[in-house]
Each structure stands twice: as C-alpha cells, then as structure tokens.
Design a protein around this motif. Sequence first.
Motif, PDB file in Angstrom:
ATOM      1  N   LYS A 491       0.851  -1.187  -0.064  1.00  0.00           N
ATOM      2  CA  LYS A 491      -0.006   0.033   0.089  1.00  0.00           C
ATOM      3  C   LYS A 491       0.938   1.402   0.033  1.00  0.00           C
ATOM      4  CE  LYS A 491      -3.972   1.920   2.303  1.00  0.00           C
ATOM      5  NZ  LYS A 491      -4.758   1.870   3.693  1.00  0.00           N
ATOM      6  N   ALA A 492       1.778   1.271   0.758  1.00  0.00           N
ATOM      7  CA  ALA A 492       2.458   2.593   0.766  1.00  0.00           C
ATOM      8  C   ALA A 492       3.522   2.838  -0.314  1.00  0.00           C
ATOM      9  CB  ALA A 492       3.614   2.446   2.060  1.00  0.00           C
ATOM     10  N   ASP A 493       4.010   1.474  -0.836  1.00  0.00           N
ATOM     11  CA  ASP A 493       4.866   1.639  -1.983  1.00  0.00           C
ATOM     12  C   ASP A 493       4.026   2.071  -3.195  1.00  0.00           C
ATOM     13  OD1 ASP A 493       7.711  -0.380  -1.816  1.00  0.00           O
ATOM     14  OD2 ASP A 493       5.796  -0.350  -0.128  1.00  0.00           O
ATOM     15  N   ARG A 494       2.658   1.528  -3.381  1.00  0.00           N
ATOM     16  CA  ARG A 494       1.672   1.938  -4.653  1.00  0.00           C
ATOM     17  C   ARG A 494       1.520   3.578  -4.217  1.00  0.00           C
ATOM     18  NH1 ARG A 494      -1.914  -0.852  -7.628  1.00  0.00           N
ATOM     19  NH2 ARG A 494      -2.750   0.571  -8.968  1.00  0.00           N
ATOM     20  N   PHE A 495       1.257   3.909  -2.833  1.00  0.00           N
ATOM     21  CA  PHE A 495       0.965   5.346  -2.829  1.00  0.00           C
ATOM     22  C   PHE A 495       2.206   6.163  -3.163  1.00  0.00           C
ATOM     23  CE2 PHE A 495       1.813   9.010   0.047  1.00  0.00           C
ATOM     24  CZ  PHE A 495       0.685   9.784  -0.489  1.00  0.00           C
ATOM     25  N   LEU A 496       3.494   6.116  -2.954  1.00  0.00           N
ATOM     26  CA  LEU A 496       4.305   6.720  -3.267  1.00  0.00           C
ATOM     27  C   LEU A 496       4.731   6.693  -4.781  1.00  0.00           C
ATOM     28  CD1 LEU A 496       7.163   5.961  -0.443  1.00  0.00           C
ATOM     29  CD2 LEU A 496       5.691   7.827  -0.794  1.00  0.00           C
ATOM     30  N   TYR A 497       4.452   5.524  -5.350  1.00  0.00           N
ATOM     31  CA  TYR A 497       4.623   5.395  -6.707  1.00  0.00           C
ATOM     32  C   TYR A 497       3.672   6.443  -7.735  1.00  0.00           C
ATOM     33  CZ  TYR A 497       4.577   3.483 -11.414  1.00  0.00           C
ATOM     34  OH  TYR A 497       4.803   3.383 -12.795  1.00  0.00           O
ATOM     35  N   GLU A 498       2.425   6.284  -7.131  1.00  0.00           N
ATOM     36  CA  GLU A 498       1.348   7.268  -7.726  1.00  0.00           C
ATOM     37  C   GLU A 498       1.766   8.535  -7.431  1.00  0.00           C
ATOM     38  OE1 GLU A 498      -0.991   6.429  -9.592  1.00  0.00           O
ATOM     39  OE2 GLU A 498      -1.219   4.240  -9.250  1.00  0.00           O
ATOM     40  N   MET A 499       2.251   9.026  -6.508  1.00  0.00           N
ATOM     41  CA  MET A 499       2.315  10.431  -6.263  1.00  0.00           C
ATOM     42  C   MET A 499       3.371  10.935  -6.899  1.00  0.00           C
ATOM     43  SD  MET A 499       0.007  11.479  -4.323  1.00  0.00           S
ATOM     44  CE  MET A 499      -1.070  10.105  -5.079  1.00  0.00           C
ATOM     45  N   SER A 500       4.715  10.086  -7.090  1.00  0.00           N
ATOM     46  CA  SER A 500       5.736  10.496  -7.760  1.00  0.00           C
ATOM     47  C   SER A 500       5.475  10.765  -9.205  1.00  0.00           C
ATOM     48  CB  SER A 500       6.800   9.390  -7.746  1.00  0.00           C
ATOM     49  OG  SER A 500       6.410   8.229  -8.305  1.00  0.00           O
ATOM     50  N   ARG A 501       4.174  10.240  -9.700  1.00  0.00           N
ATOM     51  CA  ARG A 501       3.812  10.472 -11.358  1.00  0.00           C
ATOM     52  C   ARG A 501       3.181  11.616 -11.476  1.00  0.00           C
ATOM     53  NH1 ARG A 501       0.609   5.533 -13.437  1.00  0.00           N
ATOM     54  NH2 ARG A 501       0.729   6.588 -15.143  1.00  0.00           N
ATOM     55  N   ILE A 502       2.891  12.521 -10.542  1.00  0.00           N
ATOM     56  CA  ILE A 502       2.439  13.840 -10.411  1.00  0.00           C
ATOM     57  C   ILE A 502       3.648  14.842 -10.602  1.00  0.00           C
ATOM     58  CG2 ILE A 502       1.125  15.871  -9.253  1.00  0.00           C
ATOM     59  CD1 ILE A 502      -0.245  13.560  -7.558  1.00  0.00           C
ATOM     60  N   ASN A 503       3.420  15.534 -11.739  1.00  0.00           N
ATOM     61  CA  ASN A 503       4.393  16.576 -12.037  1.00  0.00           C
ATOM     62  C   ASN A 503       4.642  17.519 -10.919  1.00  0.00           C
ATOM     63  OD1 ASN A 503       6.323  18.072 -13.584  1.00  0.00           O
ATOM     64  ND2 ASN A 503       4.676  19.369 -14.607  1.00  0.00           N
ATOM     65  N   HIS A 504       5.934  17.600 -10.629  1.00  0.00           N
ATOM     66  CA  HIS A 504       5.967  18.729  -9.324  1.00  0.00           C
ATOM     67  C   HIS A 504       5.112  18.476  -8.150  1.00  0.00           C
ATOM     68  CE1 HIS A 504       8.572  22.352 -10.903  1.00  0.00           C
ATOM     69  NE2 HIS A 504       9.449  21.108 -11.213  1.00  0.00           N
ATOM     70  N   TYR A 505       5.209  17.198  -7.659  1.00  0.00           N
ATOM     71  CA  TYR A 505       4.185  16.813  -6.548  1.00  0.00           C
ATOM     72  C   TYR A 505       4.745  17.603  -5.377  1.00  0.00           C
ATOM     73  CZ  TYR A 505       2.475  13.946  -2.923  1.00  0.00           C
ATOM     74  OH  TYR A 505       1.750  13.527  -1.434  1.00  0.00           O
ATOM     75  N   GLN A 506       6.185  17.680  -5.037  1.00  0.00           N
ATOM     76  CA  GLN A 506       6.259  18.232  -3.828  1.00  0.00           C
ATOM     77  C   GLN A 506       5.996  19.753  -3.682  1.00  0.00           C
ATOM     78  OE1 GLN A 506      10.408  17.679  -2.847  1.00  0.00           O
ATOM     79  NE2 GLN A 506      10.547  18.927  -0.914  1.00  0.00           N
ATOM     80  N   GLN A 507       6.322  20.424  -4.837  1.00  0.00           N
ATOM     81  CA  GLN A 507       5.942  21.781  -4.932  1.00  0.00           C
ATOM     82  C   GLN A 507       4.337  22.074  -4.747  1.00  0.00           C
ATOM     83  OE1 GLN A 507       8.145  20.135  -6.739  1.00  0.00           O
ATOM     84  NE2 GLN A 507      10.112  21.211  -6.851  1.00  0.00           N
ATOM     85  N   ARG A 508       3.722  21.161  -5.557  1.00  0.00           N
ATOM     86  CA  ARG A 508       2.321  21.494  -5.383  1.00  0.00           C
ATOM     87  C   ARG A 508       1.790  21.286  -4.123  1.00  0.00           C
ATOM     88  NH1 ARG A 508      -1.141  20.412 -10.201  1.00  0.00           N
ATOM     89  NH2 ARG A 508       0.148  20.304 -12.050  1.00  0.00           N
ATOM     90  N   LEU A 509       2.417  20.175  -3.345  1.00  0.00           N
ATOM     91  CA  LEU A 509       1.893  20.105  -2.005  1.00  0.00           C
ATOM     92  C   LEU A 509       2.152  21.205  -1.095  1.00  0.00           C
ATOM     93  CD1 LEU A 509       0.189  17.457  -0.759  1.00  0.00           C
ATOM     94  CD2 LEU A 509       2.656  16.643  -0.082  1.00  0.00           C
ATOM     95  N   GLN A 510       3.618  21.538  -1.296  1.00  0.00           N
ATOM     96  CA  GLN A 510       3.749  22.843  -0.372  1.00  0.00           C
ATOM     97  C   GLN A 510       3.107  24.003  -0.816  1.00  0.00           C
ATOM     98  OE1 GLN A 510       7.999  22.973  -1.535  1.00  0.00           O
ATOM     99  NE2 GLN A 510       8.510  21.556  -0.137  1.00  0.00           N
ATOM    100  N   SER A 511       2.648  24.369  -2.214  1.00  0.00           N
ATOM    101  CA  SER A 511       1.616  25.513  -2.264  1.00  0.00           C
ATOM    102  C   SER A 511       0.608  25.208  -1.821  1.00  0.00           C
ATOM    103  CB  SER A 511       1.809  25.477  -3.973  1.00  0.00           C
ATOM    104  OG  SER A 511       2.923  25.835  -4.406  1.00  0.00           O
ATOM    105  N   LEU A 512      -0.186  24.091  -1.836  1.00  0.00           N
ATOM    106  CA  LEU A 512      -1.532  23.703  -1.180  1.00  0.00           C
ATOM    107  C   LEU A 512      -1.444  23.995   0.194  1.00  0.00           C
ATOM    108  CD1 LEU A 512      -4.471  22.785  -1.423  1.00  0.00           C
ATOM    109  CD2 LEU A 512      -3.604  20.631  -1.516  1.00  0.00           C
ATOM    110  N   TYR A 513      -0.491  23.513   0.907  1.00  0.00           N
ATOM    111  CA  TYR A 513      -0.454  23.608   2.446  1.00  0.00           C
ATOM    112  C   TYR A 513      -0.030  25.124   2.787  1.00  0.00           C
ATOM    113  CZ  TYR A 513       1.465  23.100   7.271  1.00  0.00           C
ATOM    114  OH  TYR A 513       1.783  23.430   8.481  1.00  0.00           O
ATOM    115  N   PHE A 514       0.632  25.863   1.755  1.00  0.00           N
ATOM    116  CA  PHE A 514       0.868  27.320   1.926  1.00  0.00           C
ATOM    117  C   PHE A 514      -0.321  28.182   2.074  1.00  0.00           C
ATOM    118  CE2 PHE A 514       1.895  31.585   0.833  1.00  0.00           C
ATOM    119  CZ  PHE A 514       2.655  32.121   1.937  1.00  0.00           C
ATOM    120  N   LYS A 515      -1.151  27.778   0.966  1.00  0.00           N
ATOM    121  CA  LYS A 515      -2.440  28.312   0.733  1.00  0.00           C
ATOM    122  C   LYS A 515      -3.382  28.206   1.844  1.00  0.00           C
ATOM    123  CE  LYS A 515      -6.412  28.136  -2.459  1.00  0.00           C
ATOM    124  NZ  LYS A 515      -7.314  27.432  -1.575  1.00  0.00           N
ATOM    125  N   LYS A 516      -3.429  27.095   2.434  1.00  0.00           N
ATOM    126  CA  LYS A 516      -4.287  26.715   3.520  1.00  0.00           C
ATOM    127  C   LYS A 516      -3.859  27.390   4.663  1.00  0.00           C
ATOM    128  CE  LYS A 516      -6.385  22.240   2.039  1.00  0.00           C
ATOM    129  NZ  LYS A 516      -7.876  22.489   2.258  1.00  0.00           N
TER     130      LYS A 516
END
Length: 813
Positions: A491-516
């Motif tokens: 489950k954890a490996d599948r989650f990390l694999y799916e998230m790694s396919r999102i372009n700029h996943y870390q930057q998107r997540l940081q932007s969403l967290y900063f927005k909230k």
Amino acid sequence: ERTRFQTLINDLDRNTGRYRDEVNLKTAIMSFINAVLSQGAGVESLDFRLHLRYEFLMLGIQPVIDKLREHENSTLDRHLDFFEMLRNEDELEFAKRFDLVHIDTKSATQMFELIRKKLTHTEAYPHFMSILHHCLQMPYKRNGNTVHYWLLLDRIAQQIVLQNDKGQDPDISPLENFNVKNVVRMLVNENEVKQWKEQAEKMRKEHHELQQKFEKKERECDAKTQEKEEMMQTLNKMKEKLEKEVTEHKQVKQQVAELTAQVQELSRRGPVHGGPPPGAPGGPLPSASLGGLFPPPPPPPNFGGVLPPPPPPPPPGGPPPPPGPPPLGGIAAPPGAPLGSALKKKNIPQSTNPLKSFNWAKLPENKLSCTIWADIDDAKVFKILDLEDIERTFSAYQRQQKETDAGDDTLGSRHKVKELSVIDGRRAQNCNILLSRLKLSNEEIKRAILTMDEQEDLPKDMLEQLLKFVPEKSDIDLLGEHQHELDRMAKADRFLYEMSRINHYQQRLQSLYFKKKFAERLAEVKPKVEAIRSASKEALQSKSLKQLLEVVLAFGNYMNKGQRGNAYGFKISSLNKIADTKSSIDKNITLLHYLITILEKKYPKVINLHEELTSVPEAARVNMTELDKEINTLRSGLKAVETELEYQRSQPPQTGDKFVSVVSQFITVASFGFSDLEDLLTEAKDLFTKSVKHFSEDSGKMQPDEFFGIFDQFLQAFSEAKQENENMRKKKEEEERRARMEAQLREQRERERKARKAKENSEEGGEFDDLVSALRSGEVFDKDLSKLKRNRKRITNQMTDSSRERPVTKLNF
C-alpha cells in the motif's frame, strides 16, 4: 397461615366432639371447595382446575377425605363423591394429552420422562435442557433464603399456564405487571426486531455518511465564502488605493504642468541677441540643466533584452537527464570519472527475486583514488557469501499470511498472496498509518492535489504529514525498477509510486499547504504588528505618562544631590527602580507607594495611566526578530508559490489540473494582503523608532519587547503598589476605629464608676435620715416595713434614670 387454603384444610380435619355441628361445618367446606373448582374460571379451563386442585392436594386434602368417609353422612358423602368424580375426569382428560390413562403427579421421574419425550426432537428441547441446566446452577442452601428463587420460578410457570390471551389471570396474579402474551410476542418477533435493528443501523450509517458529506459541503461553502469575503475586501482596498494613486497622479501632473509653464515663461523672458553663451550666468537655462529640476524619465521597458526567470529545477524524484554524446575516443567514461582513466567493470551476481534496498550514501567514482576503496575488491566476497540465504532473508516480497501448519506449506504456497515492498519498513509503516487516518484512495488524493483541494478533502494537519512522505529520488528509482509489478506493490509503495507520477508533486503539495495556512499565519502576525503600532502611538500621545515622568524627575532631583542630581531627564528603565527606595520610617513603604499617594492627591488623572497604555502588555510580548522571521517566511513562501505558478503556466495543461486558476486567484488576494501587512509593519517600525527616540533611548539597540516590557513591568508594580496602599489605608482606618471605640469604652466605664460611687454615698445618707424619721413617727414598728423599702427603691430608680446611671437594686440597712 402459610398458604391461602391452609385454614380450610385444618377445619376440615378438626374433630370438635359435636357430631352435628362438625358434619355441617365439613359439608359446607367441601361444598365451597367443589364450587371453587367447578364454577367461575373452572367451568371451561381444565388447566385452572388442575392448578387449583393440585394446591389442595399439596395441602393434604386426600387423606382428610378418606377420613371423612367414616362419618357415613349422605350429604357429606355426596360432596366427597363429586370432588373425586371431577378429579378423575380431569386427570383422565389431562392424561390424554400424553396418550396415557393416568399420570402420577407425585412421581417426579414420571413427570420428567413425559416432558422429555414430549419435547424430544422439537425446537423447544434445547430450551428445556437449558432450563434444567440452569436449575442445577440455582443457589441452594438448607438454612438460607434460596427457596425464594424456586418460588419465583414456580410463580412464573403458573402464570404462563393460567394467563389467557387477553393477559387476564383467572387466579390471583402470582406476578404483577407480567403479561405473558406480550413477552411471547417479543420473543416471536425477535427476528423481526433483529431485522429492524439491522435496518436502523444501516440507516444510521447512511445518515452518518450523509452528515459527513453535508459537513464537507459546509466546509467547502465556508471556504468559498471566506475566499469571497477576502476577495471583496482586497478589491475594496485595491479600489481605495487606486483612487488615492489617481488623485496623487493628478496632483503631480498638475504640478508638472505648472512648473513647465514657469520654465517656458522664463525662457521667453531671456535675451535674444548678444546674450551670454549657454550655461553662462544670466543666460537661458540649457536643456541639460533642467535635469536638476525634473528627474529623467524612466527608461522604456526592455521586453526583448531581459530573459524571463528560468523554470524551477525538476523535482528530486524526476528522471535523470539523458547522457550526452560520447567523446570522440569511442567509449564514454563513467560520469564523474577522471579523464584518461577507466575503472574495472564489476561483475556482480544477480538475484532471482527483487531484494530489499540498502540505503547507503554512494561515493562518486572520481573520489576513490588514493583512498582505502582503491584497494578493496568485493568480487572475492561474493564467492564466500551464501547468496541464496541473503535472498531468502531480504526478499522484497512480503507474505501477508503466516504459515500455520508446516505440512501445508507445499500445498498452500500457490494460494498465498505476496506483496512487493522496496522502501524502508519503518517509513512504510508510518505511511500506512497516515493513509489509514486519511481514509482516501490514491486517486482521490491525486485529484485533491491537482484541483488544489477544492472539496476540502485534505485537512491542514494531514497535508503537513503528507509533506513528510514526499517520494525521494532513491524511492522513485527503486519503485521505477518494479513498475511492471504494480499490482503486487504494498500500500505504501503504491502510494509513493502514484504520487511520484504527479508533475512537481512536492511543490504542488507545499503550495497547497501554504495556501491553506496563509490566512491563519497572517492572522497570527497581524495582531503583533498592530500591538507595536498601537503601543507606540499610546506612548507618544499619553499625557498621563508625561505628567508621571515630570513628577518622578522632580522626586529624583529633590532626593539626589551632587552629581546624581540636577538632571533634565532619566532612562525609562529607572521607573522600575522607584520601588527599590524604602522609607526610613516604615520599611514596608517604598518611594512608589509614596508617589502613588501624591498622585492620588495632586494628579488624580495619572492614577488611571493603564487606561492610556492598553496595548503595552501585548506589545511587550512581541520579539521583533521573531516577527521579522515570520514575515520573511510568509514572503519566501509567497515567492515560492509564485515561482511554481510561473512554472505550471509554462507546462501544457492537463485534464483536471486547476493549479493555475486556483493559485492565480490566491496570489492576487494573498499578495495584496501581504502588501498591507508590510505597509503596517513599516508604519509600526517608524512609530516605534519615534517612540524610542521620544524617550531618548537608542533606537538601534532597543527592541519592542524590552522597551514596552519596561512600561509593562512598571504598570504591574504600579497597580500592586496602589492596591497595597488601599489595603494599608483600610487597615489604618480599622485601627483608628478600634482606638476610638476603646477610648469611648474607657470614658463610659469611668462615668459609670463615678456614678456608682456617688450613688452609694447618697444611699447611705438617705437611709439614715429615713430611719430616724420612722422612729419618731412609729412607722418602724409597722408590719408593712417592706412598703417603706419599695417606696425608697422607686425613688432611687427615678433618680438614677434622671442622671442616666445604673439603678440600685438593693438597699443595705
């Protein structure tokens, strides 16, 4: 009596010695017994007759009936015959239920066997066995009160047998409010009740789900409403700011026009012929000299010369760039290897199954020369190691089910499910815990990140945890090697694999967290800036503070002599040293107590100084360094979101990706809000600097928490000293009141003592004169001498009342 019919049976068996009366009594009793058995409910109910007759038989009526036969009375015998005839008929009819002719109700064994045969192979038999089993468990003590448990069981059985369908009891109800029909109906409908309960539970779950969806929609509406309100506030502020700038622009434009007109007028007035050369005194102003009057116009924007900012680097989990073309020599050197040298290619054995990863820090190949690694060859080690054992121990496949029987290993191995896990075990465990708390699928998480969580699926605390599980480059490399085994990933490996396919996943997540978190952080910082701004204004404008400083300065100059005196001012930190000077009369009184007393008398408005410095306590808790750090964090976060927005705008649009639209709107509102905060901070710093300089302090060294902390500490000491003065004043008033009361009491006692002494003297003289007068008149020999005493006592009382003295209650002759 022990039972209700015990007296009847006793009278039926009693021998009185008078034949006629005895026979008549016993005939009447038997007539009553037969009437009770055969009339009323006994006319139709066999069970009622059996129940009631069994009660008589248990009281011993049968031996009494046999004894009554000896009277040989026809009337009595007729009643006895009727009792036995009705008994035989009822027992015969009752025995037919069991296909018998007679049932011996005195034999427990026969009754048990009849019940057992009747219930065998029926649905009631398990319950019958349960009754017997629990009867064995019933408490039993020969000398205890356990008989009541059996009495309760007996009465329940009686009421089950006798109660009719309407819930009525033909006999006196053994148990009140016990409706057998209702209880049986509840048992019969138990399955229906169970179904209704299941349906109710299902509806409750549906209601809970609907309520959660409703709450989720409410959160979405609240978030949209808040964004709308913030947008409206931003637009109003921008409108006001724009109007202000337009007004200023018009004013500046008008000033420029006036100055231009003045310059043209001066140019026309200048000499035309024979004038001095340009630039000479008195000559016309050259055009170059106008540069000192007007600033040069700004250069036009260079649209082609300035390159746009480069896009941010790809995420750490992205694929490495393709290698460049090989050099002209033929084979390319390994990356980082020194030129002109080639390392020996390693011959590493390959495992048959994927293995767990060993997260080490690999040394670059260009840093191996002249080190211990240059002399190490691991090829020899592979020949010594048990590679199969390593493969079994550190296989990446994890079995979900443990083997319970060693014999079934070969048969069940084909049916056991295996999971592929290549990331660190502890990291995978923590990731699984997070996903279980999040209660969202990978697709739902992916959709929420792409849409910038429009549906409010990701709380702020969950986003903060998700940032801890951003796929690292090593994770992405390992997962990429096993992407063909996606279905078997954990489950954890599948989650990390799916998230790694999102372009700029870390930057998107940081932007969403900063927005909230932006509105919350802004709301935390803004009150601190407001506190410094308000406290600075209050310190600058407070008249009571100025008056207080004047009084303190006067005290200091008066008390200090020589070099310490004759001052024109003092450091504000000296305010907190006022309480250090103690009175030479009373050590509990300090200069601060005395100062407050003077202020209350001479300057009453200064006593309410704290009302003019309401923002000082809050400003004293603000550290400017920390405040600047928080604002810089907001500034850098906003800049990072803007950078990511520019990058996403340069990328081709994806289906369902709303990052650009949502973040563009957020940047507009947030930038203006942050601009307001910066303006407010600039104003607060300016006011603080003025306030510090206003009190002759060093603005470069004094910080708000130190500056306002001095006033805050003084205000607290001022309030405490004021309360202590009030307490001392009350204590002094109480002592003065007690002293006055004691003085009044002493004066009263002194007056009473003098009055008592004067009264004693007057009583002695008066009694002697009365005695002489009585002897002369002969009244001394009168029997009613007490009358004389009473008259004398009354006169004395009147004299005492007139002089407000205590009355004399006794005359001493």
